[in-house]
Design a protein around this motif. Sequence first.
Motif, short mmCIF file in Angstrom:
data_model
loop_
_atom_site.label_atom_id
_atom_site.label_comp_id
_atom_site.label_asym_id
_atom_site.label_seq_id
_atom_site.Cartn_x
_atom_site.Cartn_y
_atom_site.Cartn_z
N UNK A 191 51.41 40.67 34.10
CA UNK A 191 52.16 39.70 34.96
C UNK A 191 51.72 40.01 36.52
N UNK A 192 51.76 41.03 37.00
CA UNK A 192 51.47 41.70 38.40
C UNK A 192 50.42 40.92 38.93
N UNK A 193 49.08 41.04 37.99
CA UNK A 193 47.95 40.50 38.34
C UNK A 193 48.12 39.01 38.55
N UNK A 194 48.75 38.24 37.70
CA UNK A 194 48.91 36.97 37.82
C UNK A 194 49.43 36.50 39.18
N UNK A 195 50.59 37.07 39.44
CA UNK A 195 51.48 37.02 40.52
C UNK A 195 50.56 37.30 42.00
N UNK A 196 49.79 38.38 41.76
CA UNK A 196 49.01 38.67 42.99
C UNK A 196 47.82 37.71 43.22
N UNK A 197 47.36 37.11 42.14
CA UNK A 197 46.05 36.00 42.12
C UNK A 197 46.79 34.57 42.69
N UNK A 198 47.58 34.27 41.96
CA UNK A 198 48.37 32.90 42.23
C UNK A 198 49.94 32.91 42.69
N UNK A 199 50.23 33.39 43.63
CA UNK A 199 51.74 33.96 43.81
C UNK A 199 52.56 32.69 43.99
N UNK A 200 52.14 31.56 44.67
CA UNK A 200 52.69 30.50 44.85
C UNK A 200 52.90 29.66 43.54
N UNK A 201 51.80 29.62 42.75
CA UNK A 201 51.95 28.89 41.53
C UNK A 201 53.00 29.98 40.41
N UNK A 202 52.94 31.12 40.56
CA UNK A 202 53.65 32.03 39.59
C UNK A 202 54.95 31.87 39.96
#
Length: 285
Positions: A138-149
């Motif tokens: 989940x951290x990788x997802x947030x790192x790559x797409x923080x605004x969407x996340x």
Amino acid sequence: MGKDIEVGGEFSAKDYHDPPPAPLIDAEEITQWSFYRAIIAEFVATLLFLYITVLTVIGYKSQTDVNKNGDECGGVGILGIAWAFGGMIFILVYCTAGISGGHINPAVTFGLFLARKVSLVRAILYMVAQCLGAICGCGLVKAFQKSYYTNYGGGANGLANGYSKGTGLGAEIIGTFVLVYTVFSATDPKRNARDSHVPVLAPLPIGFAVFMVHLATIPITGTGINPARSFGAAVIYNKEKAWDDHWIFWVGPFIGAAIAALYHQFILRAAAVKSLGSFRSSPNI
């Protein structure tokens, strides 16, 4: 140990011996590289599982956001999300089954521990690795797409409006029961020995079980049935809603896994009857 001999039609007789139960604490396995390799495999598999599935959930929500000119009928839909979860489990169990057993879920590990398929030390370290892998995924997802996340909930599980806590808990218990029951059935060595003429690719029914449960329970809880998946998403999203009723996503899966383990071992495999029979037939009594 139990022994079954089957003679039928054109197939030759097959002998089967139940494997011995795993020791509660196996000091020898702690000294083996294969033990740590299995823990690493569980960590990486859970990381990949959360990365792909959470990205799918967030992508679907962004594509259907009418406030940003999204199409309500666009995206992959609930069916696509269910396929993402089921398909990733199929892929990752297939890849890791020969290394760690392909648990990728603390509830599965708990059920197999209750059935004495894994030791206590292995079960605990698997669960830790799975939770850490989920957090990192989940951290990788947030790192790559923080605004969407952040805007679309981070893939965190939560009880949907209109459903009671009891309904959510029941959905998690039954959903996890279906999954863990499928794991036991698909990996049963007795079944493999007796039905060797009918090859079974274990990851396939396990992935389908995850797919079907998601179809049924996404509208209720978003579908947990995996405490690491729910925990990882809640830790990284870390908003109040993510922690509301979070206990459901631990208690439900663990109860469902325990029921599945007991059902398979003591009802379907008749472990209690075999033990009683061995006790009565012992010459030392």
